[in-house]
Structures are given as C-alpha cells and as structure tokens.
Enzyme design. Structure first.
Site, PDB file in Angstrom:
ATOM      1  CE  LYS A 146     -44.213 -80.913  45.682  1.00  0.00           C
ATOM      2  NZ  LYS A 146     -44.510 -81.611  44.434  1.00  0.00           N
TER       3      LYS A 146
HETATM    4  N1  PLP Z   1     -49.367 -81.115  40.797  1.00  0.00           N
HETATM    5  C1  PLP Z   1     -48.505 -82.051  41.250  1.00  0.00           C
HETATM    6  C2  PLP Z   1     -48.979 -83.457  41.354  1.00  0.00           C
HETATM    7  C3  PLP Z   1     -47.194 -81.680  41.592  1.00  0.00           C
HETATM    8  O1  PLP Z   1     -46.317 -82.596  42.024  1.00  0.00           O
HETATM    9  C4  PLP Z   1     -46.792 -80.334  41.467  1.00  0.00           C
HETATM   10  C5  PLP Z   1     -45.427 -79.933  41.796  1.00  0.00           C
HETATM   11  O2  PLP Z   1     -45.126 -79.499  42.822  1.00  0.00           O
HETATM   12  C6  PLP Z   1     -47.733 -79.397  41.011  1.00  0.00           C
HETATM   13  C7  PLP Z   1     -49.009 -79.822  40.683  1.00  0.00           C
HETATM   14  C8  PLP Z   1     -47.382 -77.944  40.882  1.00  0.00           C
HETATM   15  O3  PLP Z   1     -47.190 -77.369  42.142  1.00  0.00           O
HETATM   16  P1  PLP Z   1     -46.231 -76.122  42.337  1.00  0.00           P
HETATM   17  O4  PLP Z   1     -46.716 -75.090  41.407  1.00  0.00           O
HETATM   18  O5  PLP Z   1     -46.423 -75.740  43.769  1.00  0.00           O
HETATM   19  O6  PLP Z   1     -44.869 -76.587  42.046  1.00  0.00           O
HETATM   20  C1  COI Z   2     -42.169 -79.712  41.494  1.00  0.00           C
HETATM   21  O1  COI Z   2     -42.531 -79.039  40.547  1.00  0.00           O
HETATM   22  O2  COI Z   2     -41.557 -79.258  42.472  1.00  0.00           O
HETATM   23  C2  COI Z   2     -42.488 -81.118  41.555  1.00  0.00           C
HETATM   24  O3  COI Z   2     -42.640 -81.599  42.623  1.00  0.00           O
HETATM   25  C3  COI Z   2     -42.619 -81.884  40.316  1.00  0.00           C
HETATM   26  C4  COI Z   2     -41.840 -83.171  40.335  1.00  0.00           C
HETATM   27  C5  COI Z   2     -40.355 -82.985  40.258  1.00  0.00           C
HETATM   28  C6  COI Z   2     -42.257 -84.074  41.451  1.00  0.00           C
END
Ligand code: PLP
Ligand code: COI
Length: 371
Positions: free
Chosen positions: A208
C-alpha cells in the site's frame, strides 16, 4: 485494549488542541462529511531514527507539517499508508474491523519499501489514543464511520539515493466519512485500462505504497473521459488478466440462487491483498457461496457476462465496502453485467459484512476490536 500509557517502551506525550471544534460545529461537519474531506481535532505522530528505533510518540493537534524541501519522501516517495474504519455500535462502543491485519500489512509494505516496521502495539495504541480523544467524531448513522489513515513517510533531508532514509515519521489521522461513491449503493461502470499498468511482477503492487496511486490517476482520468467511474487494472505482461479496480478488489458471481459461486483473482504479487477480500474468502462460504481464487481473462469476462453465466460483479474494500459493478467498457466495446442493477448475491454479501462491522451480526470470527 490496554490503557497503559507506555507501549513498546514509549510514553505518548499528550498535547491537546486549543482549537477543538465545538459539539455544534462537529455535528454540522458530521452531517455530510463526504470522503476524506473533514478531519478530527488531533493526530498521532511517532518518529523513527536508525540506531534509536521509534521515539517521540505524541498525540497532538491536527495540523500542517513543516518539512525541509529536500525531505526524501517529497523526492523519492518512500510513503506507505493504511486505511481502516472505526464504527460506533449501538451500545456506544467504538469498534474497528481487523486492525491487526492493517498493522501487519503496513509492515509488509514497509519491508518492500525498505522502511522500518512499526510494532503492532504502537499501531494499536495510536488508534486507541486517537479514539480516546476524538471518539466523538465517530458518526452514529448507518453507512457512516470514522476512516482511519495511518501512514509513514521518510524524513531524511538530502537528495542522495544510495540508501533508504534513516529517519521516518509515522502519523495517524482520522476523517469521518459517508459513502465512498456518492449516491450510495449504485452500480459503477468500469473501464478496462489497456494503455496503462498498475503493477508489474517484482514491482510494488502488493504494497500500500503511495506511488501506486500516483501512477493510477492518469488511467483513472481516462476512465472518467470514457464515461466510467473506475479503472480496472489488467496484468502487465499480457493486458489480459483482470487484477483489481481502483482501490478495491474484484469478485465475479457465476450462476444464481443455490448454484451461485464466487471467483476472485489470486494474489499474484501484483494485487493489493485486501483485508475485505480476505474476510469475504471466509464469510462467503459460510453464506453458502463457494469461493475460488482463480484468474479471469477479459475474454472470459465478456463471454460469461454475455452468455448470462456470470450474473454479478462487485468490488470490495474498506472505503467502498461492497460496490456493484454494472457495466464494463474497453477499446473493444461495452457489455453489461446481468441487468446492470445490484444483484442479490452482492447485496447479501454487503449486508453480512456491514452487519458484522457494525455489530448487527455476532462477531463469530473474532474480527472486531473494541477501543
Ligand atoms: N486494492 C487497492 C489498490 C486498494 O487501495 C484497496 C484499499 O485499501 C483495496 C484493494 C482493498 O483493500 P482493503 O479491503 O484492505 O481495504
Ligand atoms: C481504502 O479502501 O482504504 C483505500 O485505500 C481506498 C482509497 C481511498 C485509496
């Protein structure tokens, strides 16, 4: 959570804001906060120095940072972040969904970007402390929550690139939010990006990492120019295999009723391992929806949608929860998923997930942490 002021040997210095919003001002801001536009009164900061470790832990008033123009994060983008939410349950308690998974992912991102790991207890304590002081900012309305944004930047001053920074700053800020997409649970239209690539093997796609998002804006603008809401990323080698969508992981529903089953692309190292995705791998089978982590090509996507074999598509993530995908566009034309409306599997999965997060369902997986 423990209330001990010392964590990993650190005591947090508490510097309260003299400009806290009044309850009336806060209530007004909470009416319609949007996403990531409004911030609470305080933030947490912790510094790191090579050889010394983490130090100078503080809760302080939310406000601008002063950075030397030669600060390495501004030039070489050593910046990673997390996103998770705090919910207000009906008994008034403040609860977060799998925060330890965010702590672990932050540290996997840190490893990839040659940054120091933040001990999990410091991560958890930063959330606890911010909620202790800014808990009144956690909304109590359906579909609203407090979005927590932990992040880490490199702070060495200098332009050399022969080694990573030796100093870092971890921060936690928080923003009350409503729906990520305006209009609530409305199907989005997606654009399959063939001109741009989000992540390549050996790259940074599984982290991330801020740069992944910087590199996404042009493709996202192209998606908007094509009349779409979101970009869908394909693999870097063939531009053929579906990876993920904007800031969300993707799910495909095949069949319907008792025969419905779910597919999501496997974590090849180029996708972000979503915590929501991971939760659905457990949750969906318990709802009678078998899941498989298998690749999906763009040809199969179109073919299965057009034949009716694929009945629904949805995206999942912290910010966007579970969002239906109604239409798909690319250089090769457009197609519709089902009738283009939110399908029953999508809505069921969404309801269960939100039910768990907001305390309307029992926490049978032990995914909630009260702060
Ligand atoms: N894919 C990307 C590129 C993201 O930025 C996010 C957001 O966090 C997700 C997937 C989904 O991840 P999560 O379910 O941990 O929020
Ligand atoms: C999230 O779902 O936390 C993300 O990071 C998505 C976006 C706001 C970058």
């Amino acid at each position: 959570m423990n209330n001990d002021a010392t964590t990993s040997g650190l005591t947090f210095d508490i510097q309260l804001s003299h400009h806290r919003k009044t309850p009336e001002e806060r209530a007004q801001l909470l009416e319609n906060p949007g996403f990531g536009q409004v911030f609470t009164d305080h933030m947490v900061t912790i510094r790191y120095t090579e050889g010394q470790g983490w130090h100078d832990a503080k809760l302080e008033p939310y406000g601008p940072l002063t950075l030397d123009p030669a600060t390495s994060a501004l030039h070489y983008a050593q910046e990673i972040f997390e996103g998770l939410k705090a919910y207000r349950h009906s008994d008034g308690s403040l609860v977060s969904f799998r925060p330890e998974a965010n702590a672990a992912r932050l540290n996997r991102s840190a490893e990839r970007m040659a940054m120091p790991a933040l001990p999990e207890d410091l991560f958890m304590r930063s959330i606890e402390l911010l909620l202790e002081h800014d808990g009144a900012w956690v909304p109590d309305k359906d579909d609203f929550s407090l979005y927590l944004r932990p992040f880490m930047i490199s702070t060495d001053v200098g332009l050399g690139v022969n080694h990573p920074s030796r100093t870092y700053l971890y921060l936690l800020i928080a923003s009350p939010v409503g729906s990520y997409f305006s209009g609530g649970v409305k199907p989005v239209t997606v654009w399959l990006s063939k001109d741009y690539t989000r992540a390549a093997p050996g790259g940074t796609g599984a982290a991330k990492f801020a740069g992944n998002y910087a590199a996404s804006f042009l493709a996202q603008s192209q998606a908007v120019e094509q009349g779409c809401d979101q970009v869908v990323w394909l693999d870097a080698r063939e531009h053929r295999w579906v990876e993920e969508m904007g800031g969300m992981n993707l799910w495909f529903v095949f069949g319907s009723g008792e025969n419905a089953k779910l597919r999501t692309p496997p974590l090849t190292g180029t996708l972000l391992p979503g915590i929501t995705r991971d939760a659905l791998l457990t949750l969906a089978p318990d709802l009678g929806l078998p899941v498989e982590e298998e690749p999906l090509s763009v040809e199969e996507w179109r073919r299965a949608a057009e034949s009716g074999e694929m009945t629904e598509v949805f995206a999942c993530g912290t910010a966007a929860v579970v969002t239906p995908v109604g239409h798909v566009k690319s250089d090769d034309g457009a197609f519709t998923i089902g009738d283009g409306e939110p399908g029953p599997v999508t809505m069921r999965v969404r309801e269960e997930l939100v039910g768990l997060q907001t305390g309307k369902r029992a926490d049978k997986y032990g995914w909630l942490t009260s702060f």
